[in-house]
Design a protein around this motif. Sequence first.
Motif, PDB file in Angstrom:
ATOM      1  N   CYS A  68       0.837  -1.189   0.000  1.00 19.69           N
ATOM      2  CA  CYS A  68       0.000   0.000   0.000  1.00 19.69           C
ATOM      3  C   CYS A  68       0.874   1.241   0.000  1.00 19.69           C
ATOM      4  O   CYS A  68       1.791   1.378   0.819  1.00 19.69           O
ATOM      5  CB  CYS A  68      -0.911  -0.024   1.225  1.00 19.69           C
ATOM      6  N   HIS A  69       0.590   2.175  -0.891  1.00 16.74           N
ATOM      7  CA  HIS A  69       1.426   3.365  -1.020  1.00 16.74           C
ATOM      8  C   HIS A  69       1.180   4.353   0.113  1.00 16.74           C
ATOM      9  O   HIS A  69       1.944   5.299   0.282  1.00 16.74           O
ATOM     10  CB  HIS A  69       1.134   4.054  -2.361  1.00 16.74           C
TER      11      HIS A  69
ATOM     12  N   ARG B 212      -1.876   7.188  -5.687  1.00 16.83           N
ATOM     13  CA  ARG B 212      -1.267   5.892  -5.979  1.00 16.83           C
ATOM     14  C   ARG B 212      -0.540   5.928  -7.321  1.00 16.83           C
ATOM     15  O   ARG B 212       0.587   5.440  -7.456  1.00 16.83           O
ATOM     16  CB  ARG B 212      -2.338   4.808  -6.006  1.00 16.83           C
ATOM     17  N   ASN B 213      -1.184   6.519  -8.348  1.00 13.61           N
ATOM     18  CA  ASN B 213      -0.533   6.623  -9.652  1.00 13.61           C
ATOM     19  C   ASN B 213       0.735   7.461  -9.573  1.00 13.61           C
ATOM     20  O   ASN B 213       1.751   7.139 -10.203  1.00 13.61           O
ATOM     21  CB  ASN B 213      -1.495   7.235 -10.670  1.00 13.61           C
ATOM     22  N   ASP B 214       0.677   8.558  -8.807  1.00 15.67           N
ATOM     23  CA  ASP B 214       1.880   9.388  -8.644  1.00 15.67           C
ATOM     24  C   ASP B 214       2.995   8.608  -7.973  1.00 15.67           C
ATOM     25  O   ASP B 214       4.175   8.768  -8.315  1.00 15.67           O
ATOM     26  CB  ASP B 214       1.546  10.636  -7.820  1.00 15.67           C
ATOM     27  N   TYR B 215       2.638   7.751  -7.028  1.00 16.53           N
ATOM     28  CA  TYR B 215       3.648   6.952  -6.338  1.00 16.53           C
ATOM     29  C   TYR B 215       4.250   5.895  -7.262  1.00 16.53           C
ATOM     30  O   TYR B 215       5.470   5.682  -7.293  1.00 16.53           O
ATOM     31  CB  TYR B 215       3.027   6.283  -5.115  1.00 16.53           C
TER      32      TYR B 215
ATOM     33  N   ALA C 213      -7.797  -3.278  -3.374  1.00 16.34           N
ATOM     34  CA  ALA C 213      -8.758  -2.185  -3.459  1.00 16.34           C
ATOM     35  C   ALA C 213      -9.466  -1.973  -2.128  1.00 16.34           C
ATOM     36  O   ALA C 213      -9.668  -0.839  -1.681  1.00 16.34           O
ATOM     37  CB  ALA C 213      -9.773  -2.471  -4.564  1.00 16.34           C
ATOM     38  N   VAL C 214      -9.844  -3.084  -1.456  1.00 14.98           N
ATOM     39  CA  VAL C 214     -10.549  -2.959  -0.173  1.00 14.98           C
ATOM     40  C   VAL C 214      -9.649  -2.328   0.870  1.00 14.98           C
ATOM     41  O   VAL C 214     -10.067  -1.446   1.630  1.00 14.98           O
ATOM     42  CB  VAL C 214     -11.043  -4.342   0.296  1.00 14.98           C
ATOM     43  N   HIS C 215      -8.388  -2.745   0.895  1.00 13.23           N
ATOM     44  CA  HIS C 215      -7.475  -2.161   1.891  1.00 13.23           C
ATOM     45  C   HIS C 215      -7.248  -0.680   1.624  1.00 13.23           C
ATOM     46  O   HIS C 215      -7.311   0.143   2.550  1.00 13.23           O
ATOM     47  CB  HIS C 215      -6.136  -2.893   1.870  1.00 13.23           C
ATOM     48  N   MET C 216      -7.001  -0.322   0.370  1.00 11.93           N
ATOM     49  CA  MET C 216      -6.610   1.041   0.050  1.00 11.93           C
ATOM     50  C   MET C 216      -7.720   2.041   0.388  1.00 11.93           C
ATOM     51  O   MET C 216      -7.448   3.137   0.885  1.00 11.93           O
ATOM     52  CB  MET C 216      -6.250   1.136  -1.436  1.00 11.93           C
TER      53      MET C 216
END
Length: 408
Positions: free
Chosen positions: A222-223, A290-293, A232-235
């Motif tokens: 996870c970022h 997330r995409n930036d990471y 997805a559920v965690h994020m």
Amino acid sequence: MNPLIFFANILDPRDKLEYMSYQFEELYGKDNGKKYLENVQAAMLELFGDYAATYYVNVQQSSSDSSSGSQPDVPPVQELELVKRGSRRYIGDGRETKIGTDHWLPVEENPYVQSALHGSVSEATISCLMNTQGTGWDVDCVRDVFNERDSNMILNIPISKRKPRDGWYWFWDQRGAYTAKSAYKQLTLVAHDPRPWTKIWNLFIPPKEALNSKRVACSLVCHMCRRVDESAVHMFVHCSEAMKIWNKLGVQLPTGIDDVSTWFFTCLNTLGVDLVEKFVMACLGIWMSRNDYVWKGVCFDLNHMLRRFLTFLENWQHANSTPPAGVTRLMPTNVSHWVKPKRGMLKFNTYAAIRDETHEMGLDWVLRDDEGRFFAAKNMCLSGNYAVKEAEAICIREALKNGFPSCF
């Protein structure tokens, strides 16, 4: 030539049909490559047509066998009828498209002109509706000949000053290119998905393209918390950083749900309008961070992410709201300010304002250097209410043509 190997290449998610033209040209040369590509495209369309026809037979049979009556009856639409419904004429120089008999208006239902036209006008070409230079519409002529519905649609069609030939585009794709995905959605009636997607699109937040990004598959922790494997559920639900976000926004989340889709739509149905807007923007912020990471290596900062996307939401709502008559519009307190470009670079800012009442657009642009020094600016007024992307593109075109080359 056996096309099966090329079918496999096209259907491979790592490759796409648009790359095939380059590959054929490299393999067989420019002339032969174009011929082979057309053969593969024709065979691919025939294969898809056979599949679509078979699929509709099965759906119709299963629908007729249903005793509950809850399943909608799917009409046996043939692939050629689909192509006809989804194809439109795009206007270049207007010399090859007829006013009354071609489907050229940019609307899904009935793309034909509905005004009562004389036979000679109906058979005339679109170029008759343009100005003498062929670079724009003859507004008075369009208003005189067509009813309000048709004239508004016509004047909203941008005219290229390069004067290319008229051609075809695919209505159900943003780029105007036919894709198997867009055709499949129409054939399988994906647009009638019962889940409340329209509730998201109707929110007063920035355009829906912001939430329509494709997910990138990769195995990373996870970022945000950097302790648990990403899902997805965690994020969105279980991550400690995500919980802080929802607490800051005052969002009461449902419990006991382990499916992110169910969780998301439950939140949409239970939250108030103001919280729904902030909730959706926060979800967008989590995903974009997330995409930036992943792509840029930018570390997650909760406060920065919230401030960025909530400010974006407030500024966008302010720019797109209409104040009551007699009320002065107040600027938001956290409005974004102009940021200098990198050293040695110039920054070009554009602005397009659309006025529905008068069917006009105002275009403005300004050029400044890395110290904020003014180089050039200009504004102009045009007839028509284009889409936002088209208006911004025309603003850039007019700036490059009329304003900035003389600055250097």
